[in-house]
Enzyme design. Structure first.
Site, PDB file in Angstrom:
ATOM      1  CG  ASP A  90       3.291  -0.145  -3.761  1.00 27.98           C
ATOM      2  OD1 ASP A  90       3.432  -1.170  -4.449  1.00 27.98           O
ATOM      3  OD2 ASP A  90       4.154   0.754  -3.679  1.00 27.98           O
ATOM      4  CE1 TYR A 139       4.989   5.747  -9.301  1.00 29.96           C
ATOM      5  CE2 TYR A 139       4.592   6.888  -7.237  1.00 29.96           C
ATOM      6  CZ  TYR A 139       4.933   5.741  -7.929  1.00 29.96           C
ATOM      7  OH  TYR A 139       5.203   4.591  -7.235  1.00 29.96           O
ATOM      8  CG  ASN A 165      -1.348   6.243   2.736  1.00 30.19           C
ATOM      9  OD1 ASN A 165      -0.563   7.168   2.951  1.00 30.19           O
ATOM     10  ND2 ASN A 165      -1.292   5.518   1.621  1.00 30.19           N
ATOM     11  CD  GLU A 166      -1.268   7.638  -1.576  1.00 33.85           C
ATOM     12  OE1 GLU A 166      -1.485   6.575  -2.172  1.00 33.85           O
ATOM     13  OE2 GLU A 166      -0.286   8.362  -1.808  1.00 33.85           O
ATOM     14  CG  ASN A 209       1.642  10.021   0.785  1.00 30.53           C
ATOM     15  OD1 ASN A 209       2.174  10.408   1.828  1.00 30.53           O
ATOM     16  ND2 ASN A 209       0.825   8.983   0.765  1.00 30.53           N
ATOM     17  CE  LYS A 218       8.430   5.307  -5.362  1.00 27.08           C
ATOM     18  NZ  LYS A 218       7.678   4.093  -5.739  1.00 27.08           N
ATOM     19  CD1 TRP A 231       7.393   5.013  -0.697  1.00 27.16           C
ATOM     20  CD2 TRP A 231       6.584   5.151   1.390  1.00 27.16           C
ATOM     21  NE1 TRP A 231       6.607   3.910  -0.471  1.00 27.16           N
ATOM     22  CE2 TRP A 231       6.114   3.962   0.802  1.00 27.16           C
ATOM     23  CE3 TRP A 231       6.220   5.444   2.717  1.00 27.16           C
ATOM     24  CZ2 TRP A 231       5.279   3.066   1.489  1.00 27.16           C
ATOM     25  CZ3 TRP A 231       5.390   4.558   3.381  1.00 27.16           C
ATOM     26  CH2 TRP A 231       4.939   3.394   2.761  1.00 27.16           C
ATOM     27  CD  GLU A 234       3.734   7.367   1.017  1.00 26.55           C
ATOM     28  OE1 GLU A 234       3.869   7.223  -0.217  1.00 26.55           O
ATOM     29  OE2 GLU A 234       2.899   6.742   1.690  1.00 26.55           O
ATOM     30  CE1 TYR A 286       6.846   8.493  -3.744  1.00 23.98           C
ATOM     31  CE2 TYR A 286       4.557   9.049  -3.284  1.00 23.98           C
ATOM     32  CZ  TYR A 286       5.722   8.356  -2.967  1.00 23.98           C
ATOM     33  OH  TYR A 286       5.745   7.528  -1.867  1.00 23.98           O
TER      34      TYR A 286
HETATM   35  C1  GCB Z   1       2.159   5.997  -2.171  1.00 20.52           C
HETATM   36  C2  GCB Z   1       1.633   5.022  -1.199  1.00 20.52           C
HETATM   37  C3  GCB Z   1       2.636   3.953  -0.837  1.00 20.52           C
HETATM   38  C4  GCB Z   1       3.367   3.480  -2.084  1.00 20.52           C
HETATM   39  C5  GCB Z   1       4.086   4.663  -2.690  1.00 20.52           C
HETATM   40  C6  GCB Z   1       4.843   4.285  -3.973  1.00 20.52           C
HETATM   41  O1  GCB Z   1       1.691   7.088  -2.295  1.00 20.52           O
HETATM   42  O2  GCB Z   1       1.136   5.626  -0.029  1.00 20.52           O
HETATM   43  O3  GCB Z   1       1.984   2.889  -0.222  1.00 20.52           O
HETATM   44  O4  GCB Z   1       4.245   2.445  -1.825  1.00 20.52           O
HETATM   45  O5  GCB Z   1       3.167   5.653  -3.006  1.00 20.52           O
HETATM   46  O6  GCB Z   1       5.986   3.890  -3.861  1.00 20.52           O
HETATM   47  O7  GCB Z   1       4.244   4.364  -5.028  1.00 20.52           O
END
Ligand code: GCB
Length: 599
Positions: free
Chosen positions: A167, A476, A417-418, A470, A572, A553, A508, A472
């Protein structure tokens, strides 16, 4: 590979500036001898910088393929008494380097330095030409992974497009400084510094690797304080130095000593290198992260190397502005998401007192694109993650450690990462990487997990020291519903803690926020929602003793590829892309700087 500096025995010249530049639309550059000074229609291009955002042309911004850079320079006669090297801080992603028309190096991987001994390729008393073919294509045998697809345009031309897993915009170019410099033929090639404490003494273990060293040379080591006073000294390739009542390095007092290493022959100086070192220890104990033996809570950001116009080109101005803003907010640390940053950034982190989680470019080792939602499909098991990719990952991880292991600011390695870590095939892959890290260095190892990873099925975390998450929930998942988000977050964190009993670093958490959009009551994308989201999450973290830190993040808005889920990039940021604060910045300052707690 040591960072090039001027010392008593070494000379450095910077080759940054305006170079000639041309896209190779037809992929014919080499056949047409562009490396021989025959670019047909060059334009000026700054180095270091990404080339994408400099011009007004869409064709250049979105270009995929080979782009050529060229510059010229003279070398002083005296330099030919030594070995002469050219060093690139980073070229994204594959660089082919030609000196005076001769191909001398191909380097794959866009985020680490490489150097080339060019002594025998240079002309004395004549102009020298340096040409670099920069390719920005992604593939599944290097990092970050991706692929190139070809599309036929209406005018019949073929257009290449990158299908990326990550991303952030696939910026390309000569992203970091280019140096030409000398090293004596007997030279200090690598240095390893380890620091510890015994009562009120600091111990500095220094190992130096010197090339072609014989019995007639001696190695001297000395530590000086900031006034230039020698506080400890020793001899030999491996020495243990003691410093009485040392000043320990920490974000509150990022005190640096100077370590001098000298190679002598019959009293004559042959090589000399000096580097700044900080005395500090890092360890994980009883579920906590300790700095200098004391519990330390990491406050800060996941960052990006990303700026207006420059893209991913290193820029001291942006870096210092970022560091000032982070200090102002009360942050004490950041993660180099999602790749190694310029060494200059780490030098400044040492000096300004930020703890750094140093990450490799292994981002997107999973089936998903961006954002990573929905069902995860296998990638390890499906053979997408090849032997070549593994070897590349190993190589960049090793080079990262060799590059950064002397920085007091670097406190942890983040190996990916992920990634798709619920596949059993991921276990031997990561286990072997982690084992390699442990053989090279004693810093804690972390892997960063996507929130779709179920702790009970994760095959990698048990091999790590810290779990990176991470999260959200309420963004999300259950978008806009913070109450549900809070419950889900609490449950998710508890499952991880139950499964592994390891410290958790929130690597994040954050939401897209349009600067200037205000809503009462808060709704998604408004500044108020970002503040509410952060407060909600932080209330949860404060109740979980195993959470050893929180990284929002992102530090600032950053560019991504064009997409329906991105409004001129990822928003973000707590700061805008031009580094102005959103409301969340003031909230963080209150919490981190002034210790205000919300319940
Ligand atoms: C994540 C990723 C990061 C993205 C972020 C997002 O989990 O590690 O690279 O930018 O989410 O904003 O969706």
């Amino acid at each position: 590979m040591l960072y090039p500096i001027e010392t008593q025995s070494r000379r450095v010249k910077n080759l940054n500036g305006i170079w000639s530049f041309q896209l190779d639309q037809a992929g014919r550059g080499e056949k047409d001898n562009w490396q021989d000074g025959q670019l047909t229609d060059p334009i000026p291009m700054p180095v270091p910088s990404s080339f994408n955002d400099i011009t007004t042309q869409e064709d250049i911004r979105d270009f995929v393929g080979d782009a050529w850079y060229e510059t010229s320079f003279y070398v002083h006669d005296e330099w030919f008494e030594e070995n002469i090297f050219i060093r690139f801080g980073a070229v994204s992603h594959t660089a082919t380097v030609y000196v005076n028309g001769k191909k001398i190096k191909v380097n794959r991987g866009g985020f680490l330095p490489f150097e080339i001994d060019v002594t025998k390729h240079l002309h004395k008393n004549q102009m020298n030409r340096l040409t670099v073919k920069v390719n920005n294509e992604l593939s599944w045998d290097m990092l970050p992974p991706g692929k190139v697809v070809e599309e036929k345009r209406l005018d019949g031309r073929i257009k290449k497009r990158v299908k990326q897993q990550h991303d952030f915009f696939n910026y390309a170019g000569i992203h970091r400084s280019v140096f030409i410099y000398t090293k004596p033929s007997i030279n200090i090639e690598q240095i390893r510094v380890n620091t510890s404490f015994l009562d009120d003494r600091g111990i500095v273990d220094v190992k130096s690797w010197v090339t072609h060293v014989g019995d007639s040379q001696t190695i001297e080591v000395a530590v000086q304080d900031h006034k230039g006073k020698t506080v400890s000294s020793g001899k030999g390739g491996e020495s243990k130095l003691f410093i009485d009542h040392p000043r320990k390095w920490s974000p509150k007092d990022p005190y640096l000593y100077n370590l001098h290493i000298t190679v002598l022959e019959g009293g004559k100086l042959i090589d000399h290198y000096v580097m700044k070192i900080g005395l500090r220890t890092v360890e994980i104990s009883n579920g906590h992260f300790l700095l200098n033996g004391e519990n330390f809570y990491l406050k800060g950001f996941g960052k990006h190397e990303d700026a207006l116009i420059r893209g991913k080109g290193y820029d001291a101005v942006t870096t210092l502005r970022d560091f000032q803003l982070m200090k102002w907010s009360g942050a004490n640390s950041f993660r180099t998401a999602h790749y190694p940053y310029a060494e200059e950034v780490l030098h400044l982190a040492d000096e300004m007192g930020f703890l750094v989680i140093d990450e490799t470019s292994a981002v997107g080792l999973l089936s998903q694109g961006v954002p990573a939602t929905g069902e995860l499909q296998p990638v390890f098991q499906a053979g997408k993650v090849s032997r070549e990719l593994f070897e590349h990952h190993k190589k960049v991880l090793k080079e990262l450690i060799y590059r950064d292991w002397n920085h007091p600011s670097v406190v942890m390695w983040s190996i990916s990462n992920e990634a798709s870590t619920m596949e059993k095939e991921a276990e031997p892959y990561f286990k072997s990487l982690i084992q390699m890290v442990r053989e090279l260095d004693n810093r804690p190892v972390m892997n960063v997990n996507l929130m779709l990873i179920e702790p009970e099925r994760c095959v990698v975390s048990k091999h790590c020291d810290v779990i990176g998450l991470n999260v959200y929930h309420g963004w999300y998942s259950t978008p806009g519903e913070l109450e549900q988000g809070e419950r889900d977050l609490r449950h998710y964190l508890n499952r991880w803690e139950k499964e592994f009993k390891l410290p958790i670093l929130i690597t994040e958490f954050g939401v897209d926020t349009i600067a200037g959009l205000h809503k009462l009551p808060p709704v998604m994308f408004s500044e108020e929602f970002q503040v509410e989201f952060l407060k909600t999450y932080q209330r949860v973290f404060d109740q979980m003793s195993y959470v050893c830190g929180e990284h929002v993040w992102n530090f600032a808005d950053f560019m991504t590829k064009q997409d329906t889920v991105r409004v001129d990039g990822n928003k973000k940021g707590v700061f805008t892309r031009s580094r102005e604060p959103k409301s969340a910045a003031f909230h963080l300052r209150q919490r981190w700087q002034e210790g205000v707690i919300y319940d």
